[in-house]
Design an enzyme around this catalytic site. Structure first.
Site, PDB file in Angstrom:
ATOM      1  N   HIS A  43       0.830  -1.207   0.000  1.00  0.00           N
ATOM      2  CA  HIS A  43       0.000   0.000   0.000  1.00  0.00           C
ATOM      3  C   HIS A  43       0.867   1.262   0.000  1.00  0.00           C
ATOM      4  O   HIS A  43       2.022   1.255   0.448  1.00  0.00           O
ATOM      5  CB  HIS A  43      -0.925   0.022   1.221  1.00  0.00           C
ATOM      6  CG  HIS A  43      -0.170   0.046   2.516  1.00  0.00           C
ATOM      7  ND1 HIS A  43       0.371   1.203   3.051  1.00  0.00           N
ATOM      8  CD2 HIS A  43       0.145  -0.947   3.385  1.00  0.00           C
ATOM      9  CE1 HIS A  43       0.981   0.931   4.173  1.00  0.00           C
ATOM     10  NE2 HIS A  43       0.862  -0.370   4.404  1.00  0.00           N
ATOM     11  N   GLU A  65      -2.377  -7.070   7.072  1.00  0.00           N
ATOM     12  CA  GLU A  65      -1.066  -6.868   7.695  1.00  0.00           C
ATOM     13  C   GLU A  65      -0.908  -7.780   8.908  1.00  0.00           C
ATOM     14  O   GLU A  65      -1.874  -8.351   9.413  1.00  0.00           O
ATOM     15  CB  GLU A  65      -0.915  -5.395   8.108  1.00  0.00           C
ATOM     16  CG  GLU A  65       0.413  -5.020   8.758  1.00  0.00           C
ATOM     17  CD  GLU A  65       1.649  -5.335   7.930  1.00  0.00           C
ATOM     18  OE1 GLU A  65       1.863  -6.528   7.632  1.00  0.00           O
ATOM     19  OE2 GLU A  65       2.412  -4.407   7.602  1.00  0.00           O
TER      20      GLU A  65
END
Length: 354
Positions: free
Chosen positions: A89, A193
């Site tokens: 990201h 994550e």
């Protein structure tokens, strides 16, 4: 969702090196620029193809695609190959907060609450810099499709955290994809994550995601609320690798995945995937992309789940912090037994499809 108990791994993975600069030990990840190096594709001549200097030679990406097709056509039934384009990201507000406070103080206090009254970093959104980083990937894909006929993804997967949902949207918005392979990503829980105590790693609800990204699909069984983040226990690296094995098995087993796969995820999760694939360690800066040629062999085996751990933390802003992660608190740090005030699930305004 629970990750307790043994996991039956379906595949044994390995990285097929020799195609990308990121595979080479001589490539320095701290200075590498994927956008300036054709995603890292190594210029070379492949068997049974015209030399790249020939006037009628296909582009390097067309030659690469022919090479992957050759590998697929010559392998046994229990072996398959895929090319994973894994993108981290773009910069999020949690990244800027960590830079502001410093990593030790961030880890032992600030990351455990939703924000500081000025900035919200729980399930963080992209900063303007993060949007620009995702646009860099968009520009590269658009350029290579038009000039080199790069093979485009057959499928798209994205972490459920907002910074990845936004990054994927910016990366693929307006890219000239084939009509048969439109950008309709699948939101997959296990591409998230590293599951830590940090509020930036707590995802928003399914309803919230669907409202902000109505064109995205959810994998079957995607829960309304986050079933993995507790604010009390954190994954170890070993536990995260078991999760990565599981999610890779899911996409390799799905016939609709195809050969070329886009995954928008996070630094910690991509690092874990690289370990499972037997790839060398290769850190990604925010917004960076790494392609990997993967060989998968069907080989069932038991992989034992790994325990998660509690962490020490400060209950008020630390007096100071020590490099290496130790906190110096007004009172002694103790293992987390409950979430801190200000870390209860809250939601910022709905993200927009940037």
């Amino acid at each position: 969702m629970a990750l307790n108990g043994p996991v039956e791994a379906q595949y044994q993975y390995s990285t097929v090196s020799g195609y990308f600069l990121q595979d080479e030990n001589s490539t320095d990840s701290s200075t590498f620029d994927y956008a300036a190096t054709n995603f890292g594709l190594i210029n070379q001549t492949y068997p049974d193809l015209p030399p790249s200097t020939s006037p009628d030679a296909p582009s390097q990406w067309q030659q690469f695609a022919a090479e992957i097709q050759r590998l697929q056509s010559q392998c046994d039934a229990d072996i398959s190959y895929k090319v994973l384009f894994m993108g981290r990201h773009g910069e999020g507000y949690h990244n800027t907060a960590e830079s502001y406070y410093g990593t030790p103080a961030w880890n032992c206090y600030w990351s455990l609450i939703d924000g500081n009254g000025t900035t919200v970093w729980s399930d963080a959104q992209l900063t303007p810099t993060g949007v620009a980083q995702a646009q860099t990937a968009n520009n590269l894909w658009t350029h290579l499709i038009k000039t080199q006929n790069i093979p485009t993804p057959n499928s798209f997967y994205v972490s459920p955290l907002t910074r990845c949902l936004q990054t994927a949207n910016v990366t693929w918005d307006g890219v000239p994809l084939p009509p048969s392979q439109p950008f309709i990503p699948t939101v997959k829980e296990l591409f998230r994550e590293s599951i830590s105590l940090h509020t930036c790693d707590r995802r928003s609800s399914k309803t919230y995601i669907a409202a902000g990204f109505p064109s995205y699909k959810f994998e079957p069984g995607f829960a309304e609320t986050d079933q993995l983040w507790s604010g009390v226990l954190a994954e170890t690296d070993a536990a995260r690798d078991v999760r990565s094995q599981k999610v890779l098995d899911q996409i390799f087993a799905a016939p609709e995945t195809g050969t070329y796969v886009s995954i928008t995820s996070h630094s910690g999760e991509i690092a874990s995937i690289l370990r499972v694939l037997g790839h060398r360690t290769f850190g990604l800066s925010t917004g960076a992309v790494i392609p990997v040629v993967v060989r998968a062999e069907k080989k069932k085996r038991q992989v034992m789940s790994q325990s998660w751990t509690a962490s020490a933390h400060c209950t008020t802003p630390p007096v100071s912090s020590v490099s290496g992660g130790a906190c110096v608190c007004p009172e002694s740090a103790a293992p987390v037994t409950s979430t801190l005030p200000g870390s209860e699930p809250t939601q910022a305004p709905l993200p927009r499809e940037l």
